[in-house]
Design a protein around this motif. Structure first.
Motif, PDB file in Angstrom:
ATOM      1  N   ILE A  17      15.302  -3.460  52.461  1.00  0.00           N
ATOM      2  CA  ILE A  17      16.120  -2.373  53.083  1.00  0.00           C
ATOM      3  C   ILE A  17      17.458  -2.291  52.614  1.00  0.00           C
ATOM      4  O   ILE A  17      17.717  -1.179  52.126  1.00  0.00           O
ATOM      5  CB  ILE A  17      15.985  -2.484  54.619  1.00  0.00           C
ATOM      6  CG1 ILE A  17      14.561  -2.273  55.064  1.00  0.00           C
ATOM      7  CG2 ILE A  17      16.690  -1.137  55.329  1.00  0.00           C
ATOM      8  CD1 ILE A  17      14.327  -2.452  56.764  1.00  0.00           C
ATOM      9  N   LEU A  18      18.058  -3.425  52.514  1.00  0.00           N
ATOM     10  CA  LEU A  18      19.517  -3.169  52.015  1.00  0.00           C
ATOM     11  C   LEU A  18      19.666  -2.615  50.508  1.00  0.00           C
ATOM     12  O   LEU A  18      20.312  -1.730  50.346  1.00  0.00           O
ATOM     13  CB  LEU A  18      20.259  -4.491  52.412  1.00  0.00           C
ATOM     14  CG  LEU A  18      21.478  -4.593  51.499  1.00  0.00           C
ATOM     15  CD1 LEU A  18      22.561  -3.811  52.394  1.00  0.00           C
ATOM     16  CD2 LEU A  18      22.078  -6.152  51.867  1.00  0.00           C
ATOM     17  N   VAL A  19      18.798  -3.135  49.650  1.00  0.00           N
ATOM     18  CA  VAL A  19      18.655  -2.860  48.256  1.00  0.00           C
ATOM     19  C   VAL A  19      18.278  -1.379  48.328  1.00  0.00           C
ATOM     20  O   VAL A  19      19.038  -0.541  47.518  1.00  0.00           O
ATOM     21  CB  VAL A  19      17.577  -3.726  47.394  1.00  0.00           C
ATOM     22  CG1 VAL A  19      17.361  -3.013  46.203  1.00  0.00           C
ATOM     23  CG2 VAL A  19      18.417  -5.109  47.275  1.00  0.00           C
ATOM     24  N   ALA A  20      17.479  -0.857  49.148  1.00  0.00           N
ATOM     25  CA  ALA A  20      16.914   0.650  49.174  1.00  0.00           C
ATOM     26  C   ALA A  20      17.975   1.397  49.379  1.00  0.00           C
ATOM     27  O   ALA A  20      18.307   2.358  48.908  1.00  0.00           O
ATOM     28  CB  ALA A  20      15.771   0.797  50.001  1.00  0.00           C
ATOM     29  N   MET A  37      17.140  -6.650  60.143  1.00  0.00           N
ATOM     30  CA  MET A  37      17.695  -8.028  60.084  1.00  0.00           C
ATOM     31  C   MET A  37      17.000  -8.999  59.747  1.00  0.00           C
ATOM     32  O   MET A  37      17.524 -10.096  59.301  1.00  0.00           O
ATOM     33  CB  MET A  37      18.361  -8.330  61.609  1.00  0.00           C
ATOM     34  CG  MET A  37      19.765  -7.343  61.922  1.00  0.00           C
ATOM     35  SD  MET A  37      20.392  -7.730  63.202  1.00  0.00           S
ATOM     36  CE  MET A  37      19.486  -6.964  64.516  1.00  0.00           C
ATOM     37  N   ARG A  38      15.586  -8.814  59.542  1.00  0.00           N
ATOM     38  CA  ARG A  38      14.804  -9.954  59.346  1.00  0.00           C
ATOM     39  C   ARG A  38      14.821 -10.097  57.784  1.00  0.00           C
ATOM     40  O   ARG A  38      14.974  -9.111  57.052  1.00  0.00           O
ATOM     41  CB  ARG A  38      13.312  -9.668  59.715  1.00  0.00           C
ATOM     42  CG  ARG A  38      12.563 -10.606  60.684  1.00  0.00           C
ATOM     43  CD  ARG A  38      11.412 -10.261  61.140  1.00  0.00           C
ATOM     44  NE  ARG A  38      11.660 -10.514  62.374  1.00  0.00           N
ATOM     45  CZ  ARG A  38      10.831  -9.668  63.516  1.00  0.00           C
ATOM     46  NH1 ARG A  38      10.254  -8.691  63.114  1.00  0.00           N
ATOM     47  NH2 ARG A  38      10.975  -9.953  64.754  1.00  0.00           N
ATOM     48  N   PRO A  51      26.768  -3.516  60.856  1.00  0.00           N
ATOM     49  CA  PRO A  51      26.687  -4.803  61.263  1.00  0.00           C
ATOM     50  C   PRO A  51      25.439  -5.575  60.985  1.00  0.00           C
ATOM     51  O   PRO A  51      25.441  -6.612  60.857  1.00  0.00           O
ATOM     52  CB  PRO A  51      26.676  -4.471  62.996  1.00  0.00           C
ATOM     53  CG  PRO A  51      27.530  -3.174  63.151  1.00  0.00           C
ATOM     54  CD  PRO A  51      26.944  -2.247  61.857  1.00  0.00           C
ATOM     55  N   ARG A  52      24.268  -4.861  60.781  1.00  0.00           N
ATOM     56  CA  ARG A  52      23.179  -5.526  60.189  1.00  0.00           C
ATOM     57  C   ARG A  52      23.372  -5.956  58.971  1.00  0.00           C
ATOM     58  O   ARG A  52      22.775  -7.006  58.406  1.00  0.00           O
ATOM     59  CB  ARG A  52      21.836  -4.492  60.163  1.00  0.00           C
ATOM     60  CG  ARG A  52      21.511  -4.360  61.796  1.00  0.00           C
ATOM     61  CD  ARG A  52      21.130  -3.116  62.269  1.00  0.00           C
ATOM     62  NE  ARG A  52      20.750  -3.319  63.720  1.00  0.00           N
ATOM     63  CZ  ARG A  52      21.441  -2.840  64.667  1.00  0.00           C
ATOM     64  NH1 ARG A  52      22.525  -2.375  64.364  1.00  0.00           N
ATOM     65  NH2 ARG A  52      20.808  -3.119  65.963  1.00  0.00           N
ATOM     66  N   VAL A  53      24.079  -5.358  58.046  1.00  0.00           N
ATOM     67  CA  VAL A  53      24.480  -5.610  56.476  1.00  0.00           C
ATOM     68  C   VAL A  53      25.336  -7.129  56.900  1.00  0.00           C
ATOM     69  O   VAL A  53      25.235  -8.007  56.120  1.00  0.00           O
ATOM     70  CB  VAL A  53      25.177  -4.840  55.858  1.00  0.00           C
ATOM     71  CG1 VAL A  53      25.241  -5.264  54.448  1.00  0.00           C
ATOM     72  CG2 VAL A  53      24.312  -3.524  56.000  1.00  0.00           C
TER      73      VAL A  53
END
Lengths: 242, 635
Positions: B280-283, B272-273, B366-368
């Motif tokens: 991380i999301l892109v990965a 979330m940072r 939810p983190r996304v």
């Protein structure tokens, strides 16, 4: 500073002069359960101290200063009643006398805190009006201890004091998720690009949009920005050791 | 016996429902998985238990649509008892809901769920909790089935009654309740006097319907009076008192609180940072894309070669045995339909659902939501919209239902339009990757995805401008990260993809047989010829592809499966150029929603808006296809 007994007299005169007439010595005596003779003596003393103006056979009225003190005491009394009932859950026949004894003992600072805690009430539990605070800037006073959740630093905690919102739908959303006065919150994180705030509440973690976080008023865990001060001190400490 | 399952979002109601009834309800690790309630009946120890799985709700006030559904069902069904699914890791919050159920006179049985996680943090004294609440409490772990038998036992034995537990409210509120209650006739009411009065004071109509208008006016006056006295709304105060009580109860039964600071918390923070979360999301997204392309391609090849090894020349013999053009048609119709299933459904669709299931169950979604909330505001939505979009990458039908988590109709509509047009469902992904990615090259596929992302942003932004309004804001609980259970993921994958085998395959088979016959008797070419100027001239596609486009309305994956049938080969590179494949996949990606999506959309939003969206998406798809074809001529 008038004595406790003088305060009691001023309070009694305040009650008896509500309709604009002067308070008769006999009435004061009846109200306070004292003999008329001792009342006359005390009223004369109060008059010489400048708290009341007294005319024989007519009765006593409060001077400006006397009025100020009487209102202050009345305010403390009725705020205390609110506090005893709302916060401590006192029974109907208990709180009155206790408030009577406490009203002389508490400081102005505590009076202010009780006012903040009980959310600046306008009436006492019996429905009588609570005299207004002497400080003109009431809004400022109410806010000085609480800030919007939004303004906490990352990692800082606080206790919710109230919700600053008129919209019933938003209020319901907030309270149903657990944002209610009295609960402790920690601002963990701010998401990027104007995203939500991450709030930790007991065991739950909630992502809350800024628009909502503006409505939740909290009292900082360490009021007066102790956090910042600690940081500064630590900074100096390192310098000194180098 | 009618039993309601109610609890806060993500407490595990659906998992418990599945374990109780054996009927599969999709459960995931994010709040709001269940938007439509499910019913399941089961015979246990000679008693028929009829369970109702209600959408998650924090309170019985009803703010968002899913909470309203839960509140309404609870108020209107004749429930014998209510199983309050409490989350042992968030006991206080669960208690607040339980208090309200008890207050309203429901016979409550508490299923204290997620005990496995809670045990790692502290111990809960079940007996103390039972004696405080005066209702049966059964500790459960719904995902593994622990405690479910005990719960059934309690339900069957009927060992539960209305509890006389009461939340002590602020004195002023208690006085109001007393005064209002004095001149009220409670004999005819459905809910207990105290509970209904509290709901009335809270300003809730569902449970307070039993009162006369005079009473409601009285309560309104009391509400106003309270506000003036306390400078706080009465519902805030009531909830505050409930949380106070919940805190007391929790303190009495919880011991040995260990502040948890585990590795999963650290990972959770990193997701979330901003500086770690976005990479991380892109990965994750890139990983899913590559997995589908490479793993999917590998599975496809393996399956097809295994298929031809098994089948051998069976279909040639079959054709000869039947004889004539009809034999050819039947044999290749069946053959190619089977190949199409093996080449598309299993490698791409099943694989995608498997990955989606893993993502859902870890609690990553939810983190996304948190990460993308800021971006989503520019297109008139908030972060929560991310979840229906991701669900939409599986199938648009549940995604359209999932838009119910949004607060306003406008937001729901924007979201549904964006999902239907710009979010590729798993069948569309299969078409994009299975055709373009496989036969024209990875970059072509990536370009299509980039076009879709751009389309999503432009479309959302345009709709936001046209439907002028203030977007509502995000308030959503973030669950802990946890390891997904393979059984749940596999089960979800199966229940989501089984339609492709049992519904889509027969349609495909019949469609291909008809097409094969038309081709065998040479009718097909003359049928598609009139449209050739459009397909060939405007889009630059072989004329027969129009058939695939038409069938694509029925089901998206059929468009590609029928290409296989139409050309008589699963190796599309030999019959179409990369540019043609690109145009075809681009059209399919934004094309008309499939029939089931249209049906569900018109149910949720009405046929007028649905028709508009359908026409718009078709026009857009052909316009983009035509444009792409035109541009290719210059490259």
């Amino acid at each position: 500073m008038p004595s406790e007994i003088a305060e009691e007299y001023l309070e009694a005169i305040f009650d008896l002069t509500q309709e604009g007439q002067a308070a008769k010595t006999n009435d004061i005596a009846a109200k306070m359960n004292l003999s008329p003779a001792s009342v006359t003596e005390m009223v004369q003393r109060l008059a010489s101290d400048g708290y009341v103006s007294y005319e024989r056979y007519k009765g006593a009225t409060l001077t400006g200063e006397g009025m100020r003190i009487a209102k202050k005491i009345k305010r403390k009394h009725r705020l205390l009643e609110r506090f005893l009932v709302d916060v401590l859950g006192a029974k109907k026949d208990e709180f009155h006398e206790e408030a009577c004894r406490l009203e002389h003992a508490i400081s102005d600072e505590s009076e202010k805190r009780i006012c903040q805690l009980t959310n600046n009430p306008k009436y006492c539990p019996d429905g009588d009006p609570i005299p207004e605070c002497e400080d003109e800037d009431c809004a400022h006073c109410m806010n000085q201890s609480s800030v919007p959740l939004q303004e906490l630093c990352e990692g800082e905690g606080g206790e919710i004091t109230h919700l600053k919102c008129e919209d019933a739908v938003r209020i319901r959303r907030l309270i149903s998720m657990g944002f209610v006065p009295g609960r402790n919150v920690i601002l963990e994180e701010r998401a990027p690009m104007g995203g939500p705030l991450l709030i930790k509440m007991e065991e739950c973690r909630v992502a809350l949009a800024k628009e909502y976080a503006d409505l939740v008023m909290v009292q900082r865990e360490h009021p007066g920005g102790t956090r910042r001060r600690t940081r500064a001190r630590r900074g100096r400490g390192t310098k000194a050791s180098v | 016996m009618e039993i309601g399952l109610i609890g806060q979002p993500n407490a595990g109601k659906s998992a418990l429902f599945t374990k109780l009834t054996g009927i599969g309800a999709i459960s995931s690790n994010y709040p709001g998985t269940t938007v439509e309630f499910q019913e399941g009946s089961v015979l246990r120890k000679g008693v028929r238990l009829n369970f109702h799985d209600l959408p998650g709700t924090y309170s019985l006030t009803g703010v968002s649509e899913d909470e309203l559904v839960a509140t309404r069902l609870l108020a209107e069904r004749q429930l014998e008892c209510v199983v309050a699914v409490a989350d042992a890791t968030r006991l206080e919050q669960s208690l607040v809901l339980i208090f309200q159920l008890i207050e309203l006179g429901f016979k409550v049985v508490v299923a204290l769920n997620q005990m496995d996680v809670a045990r790692r943090r502290y111990s809960i004294d079940i007996e103390v909790l039972e004696s405080l609440l005066r209702v049966p409490v059964v500790p459960t772990v719904a995902v593994t089935g622990e405690g479910v038998e005990e719960l059934v036992e309690v339900l069957v034995s009927g060992n539960y009654t209305e509890s006389n537990f009461q939340v002590r409210y602020d004195r002023h509120i208690e006085v109001m309740l007393e005064e209002l209650g004095r001149d009220m006739n409670s004999a005819t009411s459905k809910f207990p006097q105290r509970g209904a009065l509290i709901k009335l004071l809270e300003g809730n109509d569902y449970f307070a319907g039993q009162f006369t208008d005079r009473f409601k006016a009285e309560a309104d006056k009391a509400r106003k009076e309270f506000r003036e006295d306390h400078g706080e709304d009465i519902e805030v105060h009531i909830t505050r008192d409930r949380y106070g009580e919940a805190g007391r109860v929790a303190r009495e039964c919880i011991s040995k609180r260990v502040p948890p600071r585990k590795i999963s918390d650290r990972i959770s923070d990193a997701t979330m940072r901003p500086y770690t979360g976005i990479p991380i999301l892109v990965a994750v997204l890139g990983g899913i894309f590559l997995a589908i392309v490479f793993l999917g391609g590998f599975i496809e090849e393996t399956l097809l070669s295994a298929y031809s090894a098994v089948v051998g020349d069976f279909f040639e013999q079959l054709a000869e045995w039947i004889g004539g053009p009809a034999g050819e048609a039947i044999a290749s119709g069946i053959d190619l339909s089977l190949q199409a299933i093996l080449a598309i459904v299993i490698p791409y669709i099943v694989l995608f659902y498997l990955l989606l299931g893993v993502m859902e169950d870890t609690g990553y979604l939810p983190r996304v939501v948190v990460l993308l909330d800021g971006v989503m505001h520019h297109i008139g939505l908030h972060g929560r919209a991310v979840i229906p979009m991701i669900v939409g990458m599986g199938c648009n039908v549940p995604a359209i239902l999932a838009t119910r988590v949004m607060e306003s109709r406008r937001e729901r509509l924007i979201l549904a339009v964006v999902i239907v047009i710009a979010v590729p469902c798993s069948a569309q992904t299969a078409v994009i990757i299975g055709t373009v990615g496989n036969f024209a090259g990875l970059w072509y596929a990536l370009v299509i995805y980039l076009i879709l992302v751009a389309l999503l942003l432009i479309l959302g932004w345009l709709l936001h401008k046209v439907l002028k309004f203030e977007p509502t804001s995000l308030a959503m609980e973030i669950p802990d990260l946890r390891l997904p259970l393979p059984r749940n993921v596999l089960w979800k994958t199966w229940s989501r993809s089984k339609d492709f085998f049992v519904v889509a395959f027969p349609i495909l088979l019949i469609g291909s047989l008809i097409l094969e016959f038309l081709m065998a008797y040479g009718v097909l070419d003359s049928l598609v010829a009139p449209l050739a100027p459009f397909t060939e001239g405007f889009l630059g596609l072989p004329p027969v592809t129009i058939i695939a486009l038409i069938f694509g309305v029925l089901r998206k994956e059929m468009a590609m499966q029928l290409l296989v049938v139409l050309f008589g080969t699963a190796d599309l590179a030999t019959v179409m150029t990369p540019e043609q494949l690109f145009v075809f996949a681009l059209i399919m990606a934004t094309y008309i929603p499939c029939l089931s999506a249209i049906a569900v959309m018109s149910r949720e939003f009405g046929w007028k808006d649905t028709l508009k969206v359908t026409m718009a998406s078709m026009t857009l798809a052909f316009a983009m296809g035509g444009l792409a074809n035109y541009l290719f001529q210059f490259i």
